[in-house]
Design an enzyme around this catalytic site. Structure first.
Site, PDB file in Angstrom:
ATOM      1  CG  ASP A  28       1.130   2.045  12.484  1.00 53.28           C
ATOM      2  OD1 ASP A  28       1.356   3.105  11.887  1.00 53.28           O
ATOM      3  OD2 ASP A  28       0.822   1.986  13.693  1.00 53.28           O
ATOM      4  CB  ILE A  48      -0.984  -0.021   1.196  1.00 51.66           C
ATOM      5  CG1 ILE A  48      -2.161   0.941   0.942  1.00 51.66           C
ATOM      6  CG2 ILE A  48      -0.284   0.295   2.510  1.00 51.66           C
ATOM      7  CD1 ILE A  48      -3.320   0.750   1.900  1.00 51.66           C
TER       8      ILE A  48
END
Ligand code: ADP
Length: 169
Positions: A30, A7
């Site tokens: 994250d 991503i």
């Protein structure tokens, strides 16, 4: 709409981070987003004072190809009896609300809560696709929503869920 990959490489108005309540970075997607965005992302996150589960906060994207990061905190899986499904749905709704406030039209999501937080991916994928489909119907400004899966197995689960989604075909 479903894409296999990383991503942090996606150019969109926003990518979504599956963050934790501190918003100060963690593992999984994250960690990857913070590494790719650079230290300024953490500096901005420090000013936000955290984020409760189910809500979402927006920052700039810094060195990412995405212009913004929308940080949302998915529920930890505790067996399904602690409101996990409603909280996961709220994450998607909160992201779309931040997008509307900021006039954003394109977004990429990871599979929220299905990594370290342990949410069973078959169930999570149905909630994700249901909420995305509802948002695309209700929010005319929304142009493109991608779910980025990080393994071929996860992609297959989402493909099956998409095929079974009522009204999506
Ligand atoms: P959570 O704590 O919400 O479960 P994780 O980051 O542990 O979040 O996992 C969420 C999903 O993100 C998992 O399916 C994981 O495989 C995936 N993931 C990890 N890194 C990336 C990445 N760079 N791009 C897209 N998805 C990723």
């Amino acid at each position: 709409m479903l894409w296999l990959g990383d991503i942090t490489t996606v150019a969109a108005d926003a990518i979504v981070n599956a963050a934790n309540e501190s918003l100060l970075g963690g593992g999984g997607v994250d960690g990857a987003i913070h590494r790719a965005a650079g230290a300024e992302l953490l500096e901005e996150c420090r000013t936000l004072g955290g984020c409760p589960t189910g809500e979402a906060r927006i920052t700039r994207g810094y060195r990412l190809p995405a212009r913004h990061v929308i940080h949302t905190v998915g529920p930890r899986w505790h067996g399904g009896g602690q409101g996990e499904a409603a909280l996961l749905a709220r994450c998607y709704q909160s992201v779309f609300a931040r997008m509307e406030e900021h006039g954003l039209r394109t977004v990429a999501f990871p599979s929220i809560s299905t990594g370290v937080y342990g949410y069973p991916i078959e169930q999570a994928s149905r909630i994700a696709l249901r909420e995305i489909h509802a948002a695309l119907e209700r929010r005319p400004a929304l142009e493109k929503v991608t779910v980025v899966l990080f393994s071929p197995g996860d992609l297959q689960v989402y493909q099956r869920a998409l095929a079974e989604l009522p009204g999506a075909q």
